[in-house]
Design a protein around this motif. Structure first.
Motif, PDB file in Angstrom:
ATOM      1  N   MET A  27       0.821  -1.212   0.000  1.00  0.00           N
ATOM      2  CA  MET A  27       0.000   0.000   0.000  1.00  0.00           C
ATOM      3  C   MET A  27       0.854   1.261   0.000  1.00  0.00           C
ATOM      4  SD  MET A  27      -3.030  -0.947  -0.343  1.00  0.00           S
ATOM      5  CE  MET A  27      -3.793   0.627  -0.100  1.00  0.00           C
ATOM      6  N   PHE A  28       1.907   1.282   0.803  1.00  0.00           N
ATOM      7  CA  PHE A  28       2.758   2.463   0.882  1.00  0.00           C
ATOM      8  C   PHE A  28       3.401   2.778  -0.464  1.00  0.00           C
ATOM      9  CE2 PHE A  28       6.895   4.432   1.598  1.00  0.00           C
ATOM     10  CZ  PHE A  28       6.509   5.590   2.250  1.00  0.00           C
ATOM     11  N   ALA A  30       2.593   1.663  -3.548  1.00  0.00           N
ATOM     12  CA  ALA A  30       1.631   1.953  -4.608  1.00  0.00           C
ATOM     13  C   ALA A  30       1.074   3.365  -4.462  1.00  0.00           C
ATOM     14  CB  ALA A  30       0.492   0.931  -4.577  1.00  0.00           C
ATOM     15  N   LEU A  31       0.711   3.751  -3.256  1.00  0.00           N
ATOM     16  CA  LEU A  31       0.174   5.095  -3.052  1.00  0.00           C
ATOM     17  C   LEU A  31       1.235   6.167  -3.230  1.00  0.00           C
ATOM     18  CD1 LEU A  31      -2.248   4.444  -0.068  1.00  0.00           C
ATOM     19  CD2 LEU A  31      -2.807   4.768  -2.482  1.00  0.00           C
ATOM     20  N   THR A  32       2.475   5.859  -2.923  1.00  0.00           N
ATOM     21  CA  THR A  32       3.561   6.812  -3.163  1.00  0.00           C
ATOM     22  C   THR A  32       3.723   7.078  -4.651  1.00  0.00           C
ATOM     23  OG1 THR A  32       4.721   6.131  -1.155  1.00  0.00           O
ATOM     24  CG2 THR A  32       6.027   7.236  -2.855  1.00  0.00           C
ATOM     25  N   VAL A  34       1.471   6.667  -7.026  1.00  0.00           N
ATOM     26  CA  VAL A  34       0.288   7.395  -7.509  1.00  0.00           C
ATOM     27  C   VAL A  34       0.380   8.865  -7.100  1.00  0.00           C
ATOM     28  CG1 VAL A  34      -2.214   7.624  -7.263  1.00  0.00           C
ATOM     29  CG2 VAL A  34      -1.198   5.377  -7.644  1.00  0.00           C
ATOM     30  N   GLY A  35       0.890   9.126  -5.910  1.00  0.00           N
ATOM     31  CA  GLY A  35       1.085  10.503  -5.465  1.00  0.00           C
ATOM     32  C   GLY A  35       2.128  11.234  -6.295  1.00  0.00           C
ATOM     33  N   THR A  38       0.457  12.031  -9.574  1.00  0.00           N
ATOM     34  CA  THR A  38      -0.531  13.094  -9.426  1.00  0.00           C
ATOM     35  C   THR A  38       0.148  14.453  -9.270  1.00  0.00           C
ATOM     36  OG1 THR A  38      -2.052  11.540  -8.386  1.00  0.00           O
ATOM     37  CG2 THR A  38      -2.518  13.869  -8.079  1.00  0.00           C
ATOM     38  N   GLY A  82       4.196  -3.402  -4.671  1.00  0.00           N
ATOM     39  CA  GLY A  82       3.594  -2.073  -4.628  1.00  0.00           C
ATOM     40  C   GLY A  82       4.106  -1.166  -5.721  1.00  0.00           C
ATOM     41  N   GLY A  86       1.745   0.444  -8.397  1.00  0.00           N
ATOM     42  CA  GLY A  86       1.734   1.891  -8.565  1.00  0.00           C
ATOM     43  C   GLY A  86       2.077   2.309  -9.978  1.00  0.00           C
ATOM     44  N   SER A  89      -0.946   1.636 -12.044  1.00  0.00           N
ATOM     45  CA  SER A  89      -1.965   2.650 -11.771  1.00  0.00           C
ATOM     46  C   SER A  89      -1.627   3.971 -12.449  1.00  0.00           C
ATOM     47  CB  SER A  89      -2.099   2.881 -10.269  1.00  0.00           C
ATOM     48  OG  SER A  89      -2.512   1.700  -9.623  1.00  0.00           O
TER      49      SER A  89
END
Length: 98
Positions: A27-28, A30-32, A34-35, A38, A82, A86, A89
């Motif tokens: 999660m960390f 993948a979200l990093t 995506v961030g 973005t 991840g 990411g 994604s």
């Protein structure tokens, strides 16, 4: 001939805590990514994709050496998964025009 890596067979594998650490790492990372997409993709879309590619490759290259260490393997495989999620994604966001 003796075992050259005695740490491989020293203790039983802690599956429950290891899977939890792996899930948090997935999660960390993948979200990093995506961030990162973005943040930079909001300015220039293709630059966001390039930044995600650079971060994913650098992270994978760095973590690859630790994949067989007893404690680090959970972090490494979670992080690599991840980073892959990411990056996928980010490609999907790029294809959707966001």
């Amino acid at each position: 001939m003796g075992d050259l890596e005695p740490w491989r067979h020293a203790e039983p594998t802690p599956w429950s805590l290891g899977v939890l650490v792996t899930a948090v790492s997935v999660m960390f990372c993948a979200l990093t990514l995506v961030g990162v997409y973005t943040l930079i993709g909001g300015i220039v879309r293709w630059a966001g994709l390039v930044a995600v590619l650079v971060v994913a490759l650098a992270g994978s290259w760095t973590l690859w050496e630790f994949r067989f260490r007893p404690v680090w393997r959970w972090l490494v495989w979670g992080s690599l998964t991840g980073l892959l999620a990411g990056f996928g994604s980010a490609i999907a966001l790029f294809a959707l025009g966001q």
